[in-house]
Every structure is written in C-alpha cells, then in structure tokens.
Motif scaffolding. Structure first.
Motif, PDB file in Angstrom:
ATOM      1  N   PRO A 118       0.804  -1.221   0.000  1.00  0.00           N
ATOM      2  CA  PRO A 118       0.000   0.000   0.000  1.00  0.00           C
ATOM      3  C   PRO A 118       0.838   1.273   0.000  1.00  0.00           C
ATOM      4  N   SER A 119       0.182   2.373  -0.337  1.00  0.00           N
ATOM      5  CA  SER A 119       0.823   3.681  -0.338  1.00  0.00           C
ATOM      6  C   SER A 119       1.328   4.001   1.069  1.00  0.00           C
ATOM      7  N   GLY A 120       2.551   4.495   1.144  1.00  0.00           N
ATOM      8  CA  GLY A 120       3.120   4.875   2.432  1.00  0.00           C
ATOM      9  C   GLY A 120       3.729   3.719   3.202  1.00  0.00           C
ATOM     10  N   SER A 121       3.779   2.521   2.595  1.00  0.00           N
ATOM     11  CA  SER A 121       4.273   1.351   3.324  1.00  0.00           C
ATOM     12  C   SER A 121       5.803   1.282   3.388  1.00  0.00           C
ATOM     13  N   GLY A 122       6.488   2.118   2.586  1.00  0.00           N
ATOM     14  CA  GLY A 122       7.953   2.125   2.651  1.00  0.00           C
ATOM     15  C   GLY A 122       8.660   1.606   1.414  1.00  0.00           C
ATOM     16  N   LYS A 123       7.930   1.386   0.331  1.00  0.00           N
ATOM     17  CA  LYS A 123       8.520   0.819  -0.886  1.00  0.00           C
ATOM     18  C   LYS A 123       9.620   1.712  -1.470  1.00  0.00           C
ATOM     19  N   SER A 124       9.289   2.998  -1.647  1.00  0.00           N
ATOM     20  CA  SER A 124      10.277   3.909  -2.240  1.00  0.00           C
ATOM     21  C   SER A 124      11.480   4.062  -1.308  1.00  0.00           C
ATOM     22  N   THR A 125      11.202   4.131  -0.022  1.00  0.00           N
ATOM     23  CA  THR A 125      12.293   4.268   0.948  1.00  0.00           C
ATOM     24  C   THR A 125      13.222   3.058   0.884  1.00  0.00           C
ATOM     25  N   LEU A 126      12.632   1.879   0.802  1.00  0.00           N
ATOM     26  CA  LEU A 126      13.439   0.660   0.708  1.00  0.00           C
ATOM     27  C   LEU A 126      14.262   0.656  -0.580  1.00  0.00           C
TER      28      LEU A 126
ATOM     29  N   VAL B 292       9.291  -0.913  -8.095  1.00  0.00           N
ATOM     30  CA  VAL B 292       8.144  -0.655  -7.225  1.00  0.00           C
ATOM     31  C   VAL B 292       6.938  -0.501  -8.121  1.00  0.00           C
ATOM     32  N   THR B 293       5.864  -1.173  -7.775  1.00  0.00           N
ATOM     33  CA  THR B 293       4.647  -1.015  -8.561  1.00  0.00           C
ATOM     34  C   THR B 293       3.415  -1.262  -7.715  1.00  0.00           C
ATOM     35  N   HIS B 294       2.330  -0.618  -8.094  1.00  0.00           N
ATOM     36  CA  HIS B 294       1.044  -0.862  -7.460  1.00  0.00           C
ATOM     37  C   HIS B 294       0.260  -1.898  -8.237  1.00  0.00           C
ATOM     38  N   GLU B 295       0.728  -2.157  -9.447  1.00  0.00           N
ATOM     39  CA  GLU B 295      -0.096  -2.945 -10.350  1.00  0.00           C
ATOM     40  C   GLU B 295       0.337  -4.401 -10.457  1.00  0.00           C
ATOM     41  N   ALA B 296      -0.600  -5.284 -10.243  1.00  0.00           N
ATOM     42  CA  ALA B 296      -0.326  -6.707 -10.359  1.00  0.00           C
ATOM     43  C   ALA B 296       0.123  -7.050 -11.780  1.00  0.00           C
ATOM     44  N   ARG B 297      -0.403  -6.305 -12.728  1.00  0.00           N
ATOM     45  CA  ARG B 297      -0.072  -6.507 -14.136  1.00  0.00           C
ATOM     46  C   ARG B 297       1.442  -6.320 -14.381  1.00  0.00           C
ATOM     47  N   VAL B 298       1.993  -5.314 -13.740  1.00  0.00           N
ATOM     48  CA  VAL B 298       3.425  -5.058 -13.875  1.00  0.00           C
ATOM     49  C   VAL B 298       4.225  -6.111 -13.108  1.00  0.00           C
ATOM     50  N   ALA B 299       3.711  -6.455 -11.942  1.00  0.00           N
ATOM     51  CA  ALA B 299       4.394  -7.457 -11.127  1.00  0.00           C
ATOM     52  C   ALA B 299       4.484  -8.795 -11.865  1.00  0.00           C
TER      53      ALA B 299
END
Ligand SMILES: Nc1ncnc2c1ncn2[C@@H]1O[C@H](COP(=O)(O)OP(=O)(O)OP(=O)(O)O)[C@@H](O)[C@H]1O
Ligand SMILES: [Mg+2]
Length: 227
Positions: free
Chosen positions: A40-48, A199-206
């Motif tokens: 989710p947004s704000g979970s730390g993905k970009s930071t990681l 980093v992605t929000h989309e399952a399609r990209v994953a």
C-alpha cells in the motif's frame, strides 16, 4: 546450488522525524532476476528502494552489494558505484530538460568518461532498442509520457548496470503504453543480465517479475516466487 544474492538489505530501520518508514526491512536480490516491491501507499517501498540503491542511508541495518557493505562506504565510493553499476528509472522529472533525448541517454556514459561520439552511438542504439529513435533530437518537454519513459529506461540501461531500480516506471502511462514499456524494459534488462528492482502498485506489472515482495508498515511481509 543456490548462488549468493547480489544485493541484500538486512533489518533496515529508517525514520523521517517521528514517521517510521522502515521497520526491520529485509530483502535479497539475485543477479539477473526481477524483483517487484508491492504494497500500500506509504508502506515504505520507495524508501526501501532508495536504501537499496544507496541514495538513502538507513538509521540501522545493512545493505550489501556484491559482498561490499554499501552502508559503510564513503559517499564518493558509493556515487562511483551508482554511476557505473547501478541504474535508476523514476516516474517523474528524470530527464534533463535542456538536453535532447539522445543526449540524455548518452549522459551517463559521458559522466563515466566515454568519448562523445561513442556515447552518442550507444545512446542511439538504445533508443532504437526501446523503439523511440524518432524522438532522438527532441527535448523531453516535446515528447509524450510514454516516449519519455522509454528514453529514461534507455538511459538507465546504457551503462549496462548490474542492477536497475525503477520506482513505478509506468505509473504515469495508460495500460497499453505501460505494458509495452514494461515488456521492453524487462526484456532489455534480461538481455544485459541486469537485475531489476521495481516498485509497482499494479499486479499486471508485477507479472513480469520473478519474485514479489509485499511491503507493509516498513517491513517486507511476504516474499513470493512468482515464476
Ligand atoms: N522525505 C520524507 N520526509 C518525511 N517523511 C517521509 C519522507 N519520505 C517518505 N516519508 C514517509 O515514510 C513513509 C514511507 O514512505 P514511502 O515513500 O517509502 O512509501 P511508498 O510505499 O513508496 O508509498 P507510495 O506507494 O505512495 O509511493 C510514509 O509514511 C511517508 O509519508
Ligand atoms: Mg513510493
């Protein structure tokens, strides 16, 4: 026999003021594999991602790249590593507006000391690889979002890095465009043998990845082998 991972984050902690962005985050990336960071947004993905790329320094924990402790390196050593062995693609504002698309792609090579003509030649080949030769002479402000993103992908791969980091590389694109950029990106990375952390929000990209890590509350909750 399992090989050693190329890039490892161990128990990373990072706070921005009172906000805990990373809370004991651990993840490993193997050479040539594609890892998707979801959550989710704000979970730390970009930071990681930024910690893995040596852009952010964790308050605690360790990032190891090819057996070398990135967190213990001098800034100059880390920047040199970023210039030569790591590549980056971000969602917005990554191209230099004053340079043409061709010059933008050639830039990392020039920064590494490549002669101008050789750099431009490689850059042209990468634009062709990403199917955007036609925008070579244009400035980033004169191209579409999808074209700009392809140029950014070309620029991230031109130095043949061992790891490419991408933060929502297709987030600003419509699904058809995003899909094509993703296909070209992953195919090109696989061809050069680069590992990809995206980093992605989309399952399609994953779906283009080998592993999927779900980040929640600053921690990697699950790590799945998707293919
Ligand atoms: N520079 C900063 N200063 C203060 N807080 C920050 C900063 N960067 C991130 N944060 C906070 O740290 C937490 C993690 O942010 P991060 O950007 O890593 O999330 P994310 O998973 O990438 O979210 P998104 O999917 O929305 O991009 C959030 O609570 C965010 O508000
Ligand atoms: Mg983010």
């Amino acid at each position: 026999m399992a090989t050693e991972p190329l890039l490892v984050a161990e128990n990373l902690h990072l706070r921005f003021g009172t906000t805990v962005a990373l809370d004991s985050a651990s993840v490993a990336v193997h050479a040539g594999e594609v890892l998707a960071l979801m959550g989710p947004s704000g979970s730390g993905k970009s930071t990681l991602l930024h910690c893995l790329a040596g852009i952010l320094h964790p308050d605690a924990g360790r990032v190891t790249y090819a057996g070398r402790d990135l967190t213990a390196m001098h800034d100059s050593e880390r920047s040199a590593l970023r210039r030569t062995e790591l590549g980056l693609v971000f969602q917005f504002g990554q191209l230099v507006p004053e340079l043409t698309c061709l010059e933008n792609v050639a830039l990392p090579l020039r920064l590494n000391g490549a002669p101008r003509r050789a750099a431009l030649r490689s850059a042209a080949a990468w634009l062709e690889r990403l199917e955007v030769s036609d925008v070579a002479g244009k400035r980033p402000g004169q191209v579409s979002g999808g074209q700009g993103q392809r140029v950014a992908v070309a620029r991230s791969l031109v130095t043949r890095p061992r790891v490419v980091f991408a933060d929502e590389p297709t987030g600003a694109l419509d699904s058809l465009n995003g899909e094509r950029v993703m296909q070209l990106f992953v195919a090109a990375a696989r061809e050069t043998g680069a590992a990809v952390v995206l980093v992605t929000h989309e399952a399609r990209v994953a779906a283009y990845s080998d592993h999927e890590a779900v980040v929640r509350d600053g921690r990697v909750r699950t790590m799945e082998h998707v293919r």
